[in-house]
Design an enzyme around this catalytic site. Structure first.
Site, short mmCIF file in Angstrom:
data_model
loop_
_atom_site.label_atom_id
_atom_site.label_comp_id
_atom_site.label_asym_id
_atom_site.label_seq_id
_atom_site.Cartn_x
_atom_site.Cartn_y
_atom_site.Cartn_z
N ASN A 170 8.39 11.00 -1.86
CA ASN A 170 8.05 10.73 -0.49
C ASN A 170 8.54 9.56 0.11
OD1 ASN A 170 5.23 10.69 1.00
ND2 ASN A 170 5.02 8.68 0.29
N THR A 182 5.31 4.48 3.62
CA THR A 182 6.51 3.60 3.06
C THR A 182 7.71 3.93 3.85
OG1 THR A 182 5.02 3.56 1.25
CG2 THR A 182 7.51 2.96 0.98
N LYS A 205 5.16 -9.08 -1.60
CA LYS A 205 5.17 -8.06 -0.58
C LYS A 205 3.93 -8.33 0.41
CE LYS A 205 6.28 -4.03 -1.99
NZ LYS A 205 6.37 -2.77 -2.73
N HIS A 228 -4.88 -15.27 -5.82
CA HIS A 228 -5.01 -16.19 -4.61
C HIS A 228 -5.74 -15.36 -3.56
CE1 HIS A 228 -1.52 -13.95 -3.26
NE2 HIS A 228 -1.62 -14.42 -2.16
N LYS A 240 -0.69 -3.84 -10.44
CA LYS A 240 0.17 -2.49 -10.58
C LYS A 240 -0.53 -1.89 -11.70
CE LYS A 240 3.30 -0.24 -8.50
NZ LYS A 240 3.62 -0.33 -7.01
#
Length: 478
Positions: free
Chosen positions: A239, A200, A100, A71, A112
């Site tokens: 991390n 993150t 997300k 999209h 992914k």
């Protein structure tokens, strides 16, 4: 094979759980059933195998790249290096990336990748060979490119691997001006961006801080407003977990527990995150750290110790129906993807808890990856053009004020006021603004209809609505 129903011999729970969350949230929208099915389904699944030389023999590597939604272009998502990678997992993570990105208003579709290896079992040269070969396979099938699909680091991969991907893509596409935009999470020396490594974890910490700042919500779950003094347990010292713990501590929380695969440590008075990290770096384990009052050989025992906030920042499916009854936290902030099963989430909410969902909480990485992508397309670092101009303008203003008032500033005051924003400061500002705005968007949806029930459902409702509008604006759907 139906790409949305992987074969029975694979683990099929994760993508199914994501779809269950989607279906539950979809009932609070008014979109056509066909459109909802399109949003939920994985558009493209590429499974492939390739050989590498390992010592004097050959080994065949299994790998995947999934583009969940087109999209928005390009699609975006990390590449996971793990022996536990399977098609269902990669599909689930790609779907989560779609939602997300929509939640934090980043204009990417979700994707992914996965390579089924244990990185510790290979030399640096072998890992480079695997990474470059994986990239070539993606290039051959048009599954990578700055306007097509943009990978990033994930569990088991990092800046080094992204550098190899960038170099391979640029080599295979000579003369392509935007070649470095084909991957994010690169080293700064290869036109990565300041702040990406910790993004993150920083995003998780900001999400937690924003959640606990709302007194009305905290009162309902039996906590006071504000992060100061809140006791936090973090699972994972990689991390995401390390930076989550670091920034939560800087924001005023007390890190009382840390958990890793070798075990867990706990101290109700607080742990020094950096000292624990250095201890593990030198000994290979968090166990044996002098500042711990309790040690647990079983990681899960560490999750069940007293705290206000639990941050699972390792792998999926860590909090289940079997152990949720032993979790003492009032808030679970999902640093990892899918760490809480739907059954565990339902039980946790019934017990009066609150979950900050992964789709929002760990979106800091893709947010700063977006900034890196923009930097690569514009071919200029943030702050390079305007920083010196800002400093000169501020200096002129300070000189004028001092001249009018006759009150000189100290050197420290002057430096603080005059200073122009660096790339890191601009990135952190953009990340903070994104996380704060997105949380309150989710909360408004959550408050708008009591039947929605959870922040995860609210986040998913918002994502579905945004993606549906994108399809309609593209003319794909009436």
């Amino acid at each position: 094979m139906n790409i949305n129903n992987p074969t029975a011999d694979q683990e099929t729970h994760f993508f199914s759980d994501v779809c269950k969350n989607f279906d539950h949230a979809a009932q609070f929208t008014k979109h056509d059933a066909g459109l909802l099915d399109q949003i939920k389904s994985c558009n493209s699944v590429y499974r492939f195998r390739f050989p590498i030389r390992k010592g004097n023999s050959f080994e065949v590597i299994d790998a995947w790249r999934v583009e969940h939604s087109h999209h928005q272009s390009p699609t975006k998502g990390g590449i996971r290096y793990s022996e536990m990678v399977n098609e269902d997992e990669v599909m689930a993570l790609a779907a989560l990336m779609t939602y997300k990105c929509a939640i934090v208003n980043v204009p990417f579709g979700g994707a992914k990748g996965g390579i089924k290896i244990n990185p510790k079992s290979y030399s640096v040269g072998e890992l480079e060979n695997i990474t470059r070969r994986y990239t070539v396979e993606l290039i051959k099938k048009n599954f990578i490119g700055p306007s097509i699909d943009v990978p990033a680091p994930d569990y088991g991969s990092g800046e080094r691997e992204m550098g190899w991907i960038a170099d391979t893509y640029a080599t295979m596409n000579p003369g392509q001006l935007d070649a470095l935009g084909a991957v994010t999470g690169k080293p700064i020396s290869l036109h990565g961006i300041a702040g990406r490594r910790e993004a993150t974890g920083r995003g998780v910490a900001i999400a937690v801080r924003e959640c606990v700042s709302v007194g009305e919500d905290m009162q309902k779950i039996g906590l006071t407003a504000g992060l100061s003094g809140k006791k936090v347990i973090v699972q994972g010292l990689g991390n995401v977990g390390y930076y989550s713990a670091k920034f939560l501590s800087e924001f005023g929380a007390v890190i009382v527990g840390l958990c890793e695969f070798e075990g867990a440590i706990y101290n109700e008075d607080g742990l020094d995150v950096e000292a624990v990290f250095q201890h593990r770096k030198s000994t290979g384990s968090i166990l044996g750290y002098a500042g711990a009052k309790q040690e647990f050989k079983n990681t899960m025992d560490g999750l069940e110790q007293p705290c206000d906030i639990l941050v699972p920042a390792a792998l999926e499916n860590q909090i289940t129906a079997q152990n949720i009854g032993s979790i003492k936290a009032k808030i679970i902030a999902e640093g990892a993807n899918g760490p809480t099963s739907p059954e565990a989430e339902e039980a946790f909410y019934k017990a009066g808890g609150m979950i900050i969902p992964d789709m929002y909480a760990n979106a800091g990485g893709v947010t700063v990856s977006y900034f890196e992508w923009l930097k690569n397309l514009s071919h200029v670092a943030f702050g390079r053009i305007n920083r010196r101009f800002e400093e000169n303008s501020n200096l002129n203003l300070v000189n004028m004020v001092e001249g009018i008032t006759g009150v000189p500033l100290t050197p420290i005051q002057r430096a603080t006021i005059v200073k122009g924003a660096s790339e890191l400061e601009l990135v952190n500002s953009g990340l903070e603004d994104t996380m704060i705005r997105s949380y309150h968007e989710i909360r408004e949806i959550y408050k708008s209809n009591p039947a929605i029930g959870t922040l995860r459902n609210a986040a998913m409702v918002g994502a579905i609505n945004k993606i549906a509008v994108s399809y309609q604006n593209l003319g794909v759907w009436p």
